[in-house]
Scaffold this active site. Structure first.
Site, PDB file in Angstrom:
ATOM      1  N   TRP A 128       0.859  -1.186   0.000  1.00  0.00           N
ATOM      2  CA  TRP A 128       0.000   0.000   0.000  1.00  0.00           C
ATOM      3  C   TRP A 128       0.899   1.242   0.000  1.00  0.00           C
ATOM      4  CZ3 TRP A 128       0.730   3.399   4.012  1.00  0.00           C
ATOM      5  CH2 TRP A 128       1.250   2.894   5.202  1.00  0.00           C
TER       6      TRP A 128
ATOM      7  N   GLU B  77       7.212   8.346  14.077  1.00  0.00           N
ATOM      8  CA  GLU B  77       7.479   7.753  12.758  1.00  0.00           C
ATOM      9  C   GLU B  77       8.362   8.665  11.910  1.00  0.00           C
ATOM     10  OE1 GLU B  77       6.718   4.806  11.692  1.00  0.00           O
ATOM     11  OE2 GLU B  77       5.124   4.120  13.013  1.00  0.00           O
TER      12      GLU B  77
ATOM     13  N   GLU C  30       8.767   1.504   6.463  1.00  0.00           N
ATOM     14  CA  GLU C  30       8.454   2.416   7.571  1.00  0.00           C
ATOM     15  C   GLU C  30       8.198   3.844   7.072  1.00  0.00           C
ATOM     16  OE1 GLU C  30       8.091   2.213  10.868  1.00  0.00           O
ATOM     17  OE2 GLU C  30       8.403   0.069  11.093  1.00  0.00           O
TER      18      GLU C  30
ATOM     19  N   HIS D 164       4.741   5.187   6.827  1.00  0.00           N
ATOM     20  CA  HIS D 164       3.924   5.440   8.021  1.00  0.00           C
ATOM     21  C   HIS D 164       3.855   6.929   8.349  1.00  0.00           C
ATOM     22  CE1 HIS D 164       4.991   1.074   9.449  1.00  0.00           C
ATOM     23  NE2 HIS D 164       4.342   1.104   8.297  1.00  0.00           N
TER      24      HIS D 164
ATOM     25  N   GLU E 153       8.967  -2.559  18.031  1.00  0.00           N
ATOM     26  CA  GLU E 153       7.986  -2.800  16.960  1.00  0.00           C
ATOM     27  C   GLU E 153       6.668  -3.269  17.579  1.00  0.00           C
ATOM     28  OE1 GLU E 153       8.280  -1.944  13.922  1.00  0.00           O
ATOM     29  OE2 GLU E 153      10.368  -2.047  13.334  1.00  0.00           O
TER      30      GLU E 153
ATOM     31  N   THR F  21       4.963  -0.187  19.076  1.00  0.00           N
ATOM     32  CA  THR F  21       4.311   0.690  18.090  1.00  0.00           C
ATOM     33  C   THR F  21       3.082   0.004  17.501  1.00  0.00           C
ATOM     34  OG1 THR F  21       5.975   0.007  16.479  1.00  0.00           O
ATOM     35  CG2 THR F  21       6.260   2.161  17.439  1.00  0.00           C
TER      36      THR F  21
ATOM     37  N   ASP G 117       1.990  -3.592   9.459  1.00  0.00           N
ATOM     38  CA  ASP G 117       3.423  -3.525   9.116  1.00  0.00           C
ATOM     39  C   ASP G 117       4.285  -3.725  10.363  1.00  0.00           C
ATOM     40  OD1 ASP G 117       2.942  -2.948   6.458  1.00  0.00           O
ATOM     41  OD2 ASP G 117       3.717  -0.892   6.524  1.00  0.00           O
ATOM     42  N   GLU G 118       3.894  -3.052  11.434  1.00  0.00           N
ATOM     43  CA  GLU G 118       4.690  -3.155  12.674  1.00  0.00           C
ATOM     44  C   GLU G 118       4.707  -4.605  13.157  1.00  0.00           C
ATOM     45  OE1 GLU G 118       6.217  -0.543  12.989  1.00  0.00           O
ATOM     46  OE2 GLU G 118       4.964   1.249  12.933  1.00  0.00           O
TER      47      GLU G 118
ATOM     48  N   HIS H  96       7.176  -6.491  11.133  1.00  0.00           N
ATOM     49  CA  HIS H  96       8.542  -6.111  11.513  1.00  0.00           C
ATOM     50  C   HIS H  96       8.917  -6.716  12.872  1.00  0.00           C
ATOM     51  CE1 HIS H  96       8.121  -2.316   8.742  1.00  0.00           C
ATOM     52  NE2 HIS H  96       8.260  -3.445   8.073  1.00  0.00           N
TER      53      HIS H  96
END
Ligand SMILES: [Fe+2]
Ligand SMILES: [Fe+2]
Length: 355
Positions: free
Chosen positions: A49, A92, A130, A133, A183, A186, A215-216, A219
């Protein structure tokens, strides 16, 4: 608990940590393992995305309608939500500091900037993911018309200018323990802001926060996997490093934020995050427990005396933090330049955003 400065109130300038050559060899020996796993830990760029997917299309004929619908939806957000969202966005946006830090670790470096080594590909791939974000949250907040963007941008400017010191030196063991923790932290924070947005009636922000939290989560999985391999290859040093990192405490990445006026802006942001239940002292304790479980610390065997002591310390640590978390309470109110000095009441115990 979330403001981890030393007694002088400042982070130490010099790190005492220096990575050993044995650790360096372990990290180098993991290149094949990292290479094999990169495909599942990073998303192909073409399938990822991008911020524009979730923002009004300014080239469309109906851009005015898109913008006004966007702003109407964002009108549902409370000041509490705006403040935690701004704090998360600022965190971020200090990504340059995090990539610099990652690239400082022994064995992980990208010596040319385009190195094909698996560690260098991971650190560039991680940074690139990242980067979206901060971009998305920044543009989202700008378009709401509800926050003082100049005050926020000044805070980001100061934060990057002030830096970020995890006290991990150039040690990748400490570094990966830090990132596994952070991670997850967050992920929790973005997910909870999303839940609050949904409750307020802003489903679009809920979706955005959910994507970022996803995503976090990926990660977190990556850093925990790297560390699991280190536990397998170099058990005693890994457990000692885990205990050492927990004693140093996990410094929040945006600790040195400053808006040019308010010396305690980070402490206030942390207090609001705790008060509304976005990220609390209880979460800090729960993350420790999750990592102790994931890395199966209690089951490690054949440890040296020092490593066995570290194991015992780690297995009881979450409980100790949980006890401390029960004593956290707040009073008074705080104000933020980010929302034109409007006040947020802090009275009471830390909240919980149940999901
Ligand atoms: Fe992020
Ligand atoms: Fe992250």
């Amino acid at each position: 608990m979330m403001n981890h400065k030393n007694e002088e109130g400042r982070m130490p300038d010099e790190n005492q940590v220096n990575v050993s050559s044995a650790q360096f060899e372990v990290i180098k020996s993991m290149e094949g393992f990292v290479d094999e796993n990169l495909g599942s830990l990073l998303r192909p760029v073409g399938e990822s995305w991008q911020p524009s997917d979730f923002l009004p299309d300014m080239t469309a004929e109906d851009w005015r309608e898109q913008v006004s619908l966007f702003r109407e939806r964002a009108g549902a957000l409370t000041d509490e939500i705006l403040v935690v969202l701004v704090g998360d966005m600022i965190t971020e946006e200090a990504l340059p500091s995090y990539q610099t830090w990652l690239n400082r670790m022994k064995g992980i470096q990208d010596p040319t900037g385009t190195s094909d080594s698996p560690w260098a590909r991971w650190s560039r791939g991680w940074t690139a993911e990242e980067n979206r974000h901060g971009d998305l949250l920044n543009k989202y907040l700008y378009l709401t018309g509800r926050v003082d963007m100049r005050a926020i941008e000044t805070t980001i400017h100061h934060l990057i200018n002030n830096g970020f010191n995890t006290q991990t030196g150039d040690d990748p063991y400490l570094g990966f323990i830090y990132t596994s923790f952070q991670e997850r932290a967050t992920k929790i924070s973005h997910r909870n802001v999303g839940v609050m947005a949904k409750r307020a009636g802003e489903e679009h922000l809920h979706k955005i926060c959910g994507l970022i939290a996803g995503d976090e989560a990926r990660h977190e999985k990556a850093y925990k996997l790297f560390m699991s391999k280190i536990f397998e290859l170099d058990t005693a040093r890994a457990v000692l490093s885990f205990a050492r990192m927990m004693k140093l405490k996990i410094v929040m990445p945006a600790l040195l934020m400053h808006d040019g006026k308010d010396e305690s802006i980070f402490t206030k942001f942390s207090a609001v995050a705790q008060k509304v239940g976005v990220y609390t002292a209880r979460d800090y304790a729960e993350i420790i427990e999750a990592l102790v479980q994931d890395w199966k610390i209690a089951a490690l065997q054949g440890l040296s005396d020092a490593a066995a002591r570290a194991q015992e310390y780690l297995c009881g640590l979450s409980h100790r933090y949980m006890k401390l978390a029960e004593r956290v309470s707040f009073s008074g109110s705080v104000k933020f330049s980010w929302i034109y000095d409007r006040e947020i009441a802090l009275l009471g115990d830390p909240g919980k955003v149940s999901t």
